[in-house]
Design an enzyme around this catalytic site. Sequence first.
Site, PDB file in Angstrom:
ATOM      1  N   ASP A 156       2.312  -1.055  11.634  1.00  0.00           N
ATOM      2  CA  ASP A 156       2.150  -2.461  12.035  1.00  0.00           C
ATOM      3  C   ASP A 156       3.408  -3.291  11.810  1.00  0.00           C
ATOM      4  O   ASP A 156       3.329  -4.478  11.524  1.00  0.00           O
ATOM      5  CB  ASP A 156       0.966  -3.079  11.284  1.00  0.00           C
ATOM      6  CG  ASP A 156       1.125  -2.992   9.770  1.00  0.00           C
ATOM      7  OD1 ASP A 156       2.081  -2.336   9.303  1.00  0.00           O
ATOM      8  OD2 ASP A 156       0.293  -3.564   9.047  1.00  0.00           O
TER       9      ASP A 156
ATOM     10  N   ARG B 248      -5.750  -2.922  10.436  1.00  0.00           N
ATOM     11  CA  ARG B 248      -6.366  -4.244  10.451  1.00  0.00           C
ATOM     12  C   ARG B 248      -5.881  -5.081  11.619  1.00  0.00           C
ATOM     13  O   ARG B 248      -6.661  -5.639  12.361  1.00  0.00           O
ATOM     14  CB  ARG B 248      -6.104  -4.982   9.130  1.00  0.00           C
ATOM     15  CG  ARG B 248      -7.317  -4.890   8.200  1.00  0.00           C
ATOM     16  CD  ARG B 248      -7.053  -5.568   6.899  1.00  0.00           C
ATOM     17  NE  ARG B 248      -5.941  -4.891   6.230  1.00  0.00           N
ATOM     18  CZ  ARG B 248      -5.890  -4.637   4.928  1.00  0.00           C
ATOM     19  NH1 ARG B 248      -6.882  -5.004   4.146  1.00  0.00           N
ATOM     20  NH2 ARG B 248      -4.862  -4.021   4.392  1.00  0.00           N
TER      21      ARG B 248
ATOM     22  N   ASP C  68       5.877  -5.530   6.015  1.00  0.00           N
ATOM     23  CA  ASP C  68       6.506  -6.816   6.301  1.00  0.00           C
ATOM     24  C   ASP C  68       6.578  -7.718   5.068  1.00  0.00           C
ATOM     25  O   ASP C  68       7.583  -8.412   4.850  1.00  0.00           O
ATOM     26  CB  ASP C  68       5.731  -7.544   7.419  1.00  0.00           C
ATOM     27  CG  ASP C  68       6.163  -7.092   8.807  1.00  0.00           C
ATOM     28  OD1 ASP C  68       7.229  -6.442   8.907  1.00  0.00           O
ATOM     29  OD2 ASP C  68       5.456  -7.387   9.780  1.00  0.00           O
TER      30      ASP C  68
ATOM     31  N   ARG D  88       0.905  -4.879  -5.640  1.00  0.00           N
ATOM     32  CA  ARG D  88       1.204  -6.193  -5.112  1.00  0.00           C
ATOM     33  C   ARG D  88       1.802  -7.024  -6.252  1.00  0.00           C
ATOM     34  O   ARG D  88       1.581  -6.734  -7.417  1.00  0.00           O
ATOM     35  CB  ARG D  88      -0.060  -6.860  -4.569  1.00  0.00           C
ATOM     36  CG  ARG D  88      -0.298  -6.510  -3.088  1.00  0.00           C
ATOM     37  CD  ARG D  88      -1.668  -6.979  -2.640  1.00  0.00           C
ATOM     38  NE  ARG D  88      -2.700  -6.102  -3.187  1.00  0.00           N
ATOM     39  CZ  ARG D  88      -3.830  -6.497  -3.753  1.00  0.00           C
ATOM     40  NH1 ARG D  88      -4.078  -7.812  -3.854  1.00  0.00           N
ATOM     41  NH2 ARG D  88      -4.718  -5.648  -4.215  1.00  0.00           N
TER      42      ARG D  88
ATOM     43  N   THR E 220       4.310   2.235   5.694  1.00  0.00           N
ATOM     44  CA  THR E 220       2.923   1.773   5.768  1.00  0.00           C
ATOM     45  C   THR E 220       2.210   2.638   6.787  1.00  0.00           C
ATOM     46  O   THR E 220       2.766   2.940   7.843  1.00  0.00           O
ATOM     47  CB  THR E 220       2.822   0.288   6.177  1.00  0.00           C
ATOM     48  OG1 THR E 220       1.549   0.072   6.798  1.00  0.00           O
ATOM     49  CG2 THR E 220       3.895  -0.099   7.165  1.00  0.00           C
TER      50      THR E 220
ATOM     51  N   GLY F 255       0.829  -1.204   0.000  1.00  0.00           N
ATOM     52  CA  GLY F 255       0.000   0.000   0.000  1.00  0.00           C
ATOM     53  C   GLY F 255       0.860   1.250   0.000  1.00  0.00           C
ATOM     54  O   GLY F 255       1.916   1.274   0.629  1.00  0.00           O
TER      55      GLY F 255
ATOM     56  N   ASP G  36      -0.138   1.992   8.734  1.00  0.00           N
ATOM     57  CA  ASP G  36      -0.722   1.302   9.892  1.00  0.00           C
ATOM     58  C   ASP G  36       0.187   1.207  11.117  1.00  0.00           C
ATOM     59  O   ASP G  36      -0.279   0.835  12.188  1.00  0.00           O
ATOM     60  CB  ASP G  36      -1.121  -0.131   9.494  1.00  0.00           C
ATOM     61  CG  ASP G  36      -2.407  -0.167   8.685  1.00  0.00           C
ATOM     62  OD1 ASP G  36      -2.967   0.907   8.404  1.00  0.00           O
ATOM     63  OD2 ASP G  36      -2.844  -1.271   8.314  1.00  0.00           O
TER      64      ASP G  36
END
Lengths: 322, 322, 322, 322
Positions: free
Chosen positions: D131, D173, D105, D74, D127, D13, D129
């Site tokens: 995360d 998420r 990741d 992707r 990213t 993303g 997020d």
Amino acid sequence: MSSKAIAVLTSGGDAPGMNAAVRAVVRTGLSHGVRVMGIQRGFNGLLSGEVVEMNLRSVSDIIHRGGTILYTARSPEFNTPAGVQQAASTCRSLGIDGVVVIGGDGSFRGARDLTESGIRCIGIPGTIDNDIASSEYTIGFDTAMNTAVQMVDRLRDTMESHDRCSVVQVMGRRCGDIALQTGIAVGATSILVPEVPYDFQKDIIERMRFTQKTGKKHFIIIVAEGVGGVEKLAQDIQEATGIESRATILGHVQRGGSPTLRDRVVGSEMGSVAATLLYKGKGNRVIVMQGGKIVDLDISEALNMKRVFDKNLYEIAHRISI
Amino acid sequence: MSSKAIAVLTSGGDAPGMNAAVRAVVRTGLSHGVRVMGIQRGFNGLLSGEVVEMNLRSVSDIIHRGGTILYTARSPEFNTPAGVQQAASTCRSLGIDGVVVIGGDGSFRGARDLTESGIRCIGIPGTIDNDIASSEYTIGFDTAMNTAVQMVDRLRDTMESHDRCSVVQVMGRRCGDIALQTGIAVGATSILVPEVPYDFQKDIIERMRFTQKTGKKHFIIIVAEGVGGVEKLAQDIQEATGIESRATILGHVQRGGSPTLRDRVVGSEMGSVAATLLYKGKGNRVIVMQGGKIVDLDISEALNMKRVFDKNLYEIAHRISI
Amino acid sequence: MSSKAIAVLTSGGDAPGMNAAVRAVVRTGLSHGVRVMGIQRGFNGLLSGEVVEMNLRSVSDIIHRGGTILYTARSPEFNTPAGVQQAASTCRSLGIDGVVVIGGDGSFRGARDLTESGIRCIGIPGTIDNDIASSEYTIGFDTAMNTAVQMVDRLRDTMESHDRCSVVQVMGRRCGDIALQTGIAVGATSILVPEVPYDFQKDIIERMRFTQKTGKKHFIIIVAEGVGGVEKLAQDIQEATGIESRATILGHVQRGGSPTLRDRVVGSEMGSVAATLLYKGKGNRVIVMQGGKIVDLDISEALNMKRVFDKNLYEIAHRISI
Amino acid sequence: MSSKAIAVLTSGGDAPGMNAAVRAVVRTGLSHGVRVMGIQRGFNGLLSGEVVEMNLRSVSDIIHRGGTILYTARSPEFNTPAGVQQAASTCRSLGIDGVVVIGGDGSFRGARDLTESGIRCIGIPGTIDNDIASSEYTIGFDTAMNTAVQMVDRLRDTMESHDRCSVVQVMGRRCGDIALQTGIAVGATSILVPEVPYDFQKDIIERMRFTQKTGKKHFIIIVAEGVGGVEKLAQDIQEATGIESRATILGHVQRGGSPTLRDRVVGSEMGSVAATLLYKGKGNRVIVMQGGKIVDLDISEALNMKRVFDKNLYEIAHRISI
């Protein structure tokens, strides 16, 4: 030993995020079952008696507002032994045995003096300049820089349309952090900070000429307030390069505005930690960011620290803004 | 008679929304089956030959960008009979028989001169100052004012926290429209414009004192560039009232930034109408807003109009900003 | 005949700029020497008695705030003969003989009913949708669209990075004005409004394919709430073109936020004119924008007007967003 | 051993600040005398051959732009032994012996695989997020949260005007960091994150009722995407409390927009450090923030770390948002 009542004040220049800190002090204090008072206009409020009882709703809908709902002021009268005594006496008469002081180094010295007069104080670094040696971060720093960046992004549009050079003064009297990070963020060809002497030819003109040869026609130079002289600098650049150059002083606009997320979150965390420390009977501490974490230090120890300018980041700026 | 090729240029000071107008000229021209050229750096491009062919994608992803992708410049060489002849000759050699000129009154005079040399021109009012008598609205005006408003909203936070008065200079040399509307939008206690003489005591000090009695402690004074003198004014206000006063010159920041919806939409509409007029063989016209609608006028007629300051709105400002 | 007291309320959906209008009503009323009351939560406040006296400072520091300080609500109880009688009776008992009603057509019908019960009312168009036939402009419209534009500008970044199509629903149930102007401002490949039926192949797919051939790889489709169905539309587009497509519903975010300059200025002007009309003994009028000017009309006449969709602007959009 | 050519790609993303990192990689590489290539659309570009030579001006005027100028995608084909071999082979044929991979990741696993095939890779966490277990900060996190905060601040205006509850889904998420910090920054009554199970009555309804008793009438509930179910939640809240409740999904708007200062500065620093590591012959590393500093770790080690949710900050949120 737990507090009967604690209080909170904002002192020195205002900074976005101070309201988040005030709100966190009030609500954390109340969550511990302690009364919380708001002192208005900095230490002055302890001399004039401008002190109001706060409840959960006193700090509603303020986290997103710039400035400080408690107002702020410099306080020359407080900075005397008599002033400190009177302030301590006001605190005692109101049942206040601990005060959170949000401000800069000057405010921390006041906090130390008041602690020595028997009223436990905890300092929180609130100043847009990031000029407090003991903390990696001061509340307001992120908002001020984002404001500066948005303004320079606007200047960039007009500079680019006219093939001009823009010489922009940002805040920071003793500390070049706003200039450094703003300069990186806007892609400034040169960044002038009080911590590093500059050579007009080498650090400005030669860099402009080099990038000009690669095809660049518009330029941004960021100058910290502590270096100053942007009008003269713009003239000198125009004479040396023939590129039309304009000076802009961003000024007090950088102080205001709705705080960024970072200033709201750091303000909230620092405020909450400070109120809990007071509740636990601690005093004479400052809340700081070290290693990215919120911790507390002895005030005097904190006041004796020396600021370290981030030379590494400065060199990266030099390398990539070309 | 239809055009073989048309061209577009931006001239004078840049204004947000110029890109929307350029884009609309290019795409409307192409939709009529006409070639479209982009002239760079205003009328200069016709002297230096900086002219590029435009296609649908040449103007992609520009509607939201400040400044002008065609660059802009003043052009003293063009402002001579020889310059105009050379420009007309360049147009002829490139097959350009019509030009859209986006700029202010000065640019419209150039457009008239070029039309008289045989190259049909259509003017579009593009200047942040709203200082074109024939049009109620000029492209860039809305963005510039919203930028000013956002900056003064930030100043308000810090002025309020310190009980200060802020004296702010906004753009507008001959025209007080930016000052008037910005002043209303930020709730300025006084608004100083070039069109209305002011009395320091009556229009500033007495108004401040009156509102001070009702409980107000911070003040904003908006001053058009054409009035100027904000540093002196701030000092005078401080001396007269005892309220700490600070001057701020908003400067070129007002020129840049992503255009507001209004400047994008008006720019698009004016650009499209202009290209269609050229396509239909019209020339020597300016596109203006009158009665809220986009219409076209003879250039010379438009240049002879007198601006009318909105006294009614000025009086409303006086009544409600107290 | 002059008023003893006037009042102001906001009704229906909130809209940015309502506070500017409330402020202008209050201060203009007071400047005429009339008392001004604030009625809370729309017409409900006249049933529940939520009415507060306003002074100059009651409306300080609100011009830059979104929402409405008077709160707003729908009021089914008021929409009965008994409800209107009770409201009129409350007004009489409080000495209120005129009310400014800020809202949409439904609120204007309430204003007409209340006028018929002896309390003179003046309507001001306050709704983000611009769906009032009698006025070219409604307070909140500009802010809502600028919010939508800023959000779609953000979507554009991510759509462009991924070569995607973004299908975005903006507000506007009966009226496509937000969609039309937002669509122009963001360069939408297609704009779907309730006023114009669309053909999926011709108005969306063929336009996407055409621009794709010219090199464009990311797309924005703007859809008015009154057309809806964005999730399905995104799927259909993805199936028809193979381009990854995502639906976004911007939602209530469009309602809030600090009002733009335009909403502050138009709100101020309309509010001031309304209060002066009440002061002069007028009633049963609505304040509208016609030909770019603020004028007043008979309420019933205004309610009977038919909205006219700007087909011309719609065709320009079609021509240039390609 | 020094590099002949290095390359940079963005994968997964997109995130605001990726352009700052790309720019820093390019310019730092060039400053070391190394050629730099830009690989387009993630690892796909190594399969399709979308690789372009970069120079100083290739990355001009991009630091303030959202998205990524290198595009992203992707790449299921790359995620096979054959795909990795082909990518490595493309690198060798272009003289690329090191690649900076900006992403999450998944992208780091690709970087590790490519390193094992002989092309040294350095990962940079990009990213929104936050995360990534090994880094306290990921590029794009600050911009995404500030966007969310600005949108919720707008919602607040309309919720407050209508005495409503707003249930807002933000991104995240697997990771509740956006929800947690956004929730603190907007003063959310409840914050629901995937890391902490919640009890509807205790964590939402009882908190709303408690604050309602203190006078609060409008509420914000922040919900991470990984918790979801905001439509149902809004209904349940309305049924349980009688307070009108609305759900909003902020969606992809959070991905875009001009990066904040923090994302520009961290992106610049990480990009510069990564390019210098490649230049020095290092590979199989990721650049992370630990203890507030930029350092590098072994990729496999980094991928094996476990994320730790900031329970302390979560408890502060609980204490002060009431």
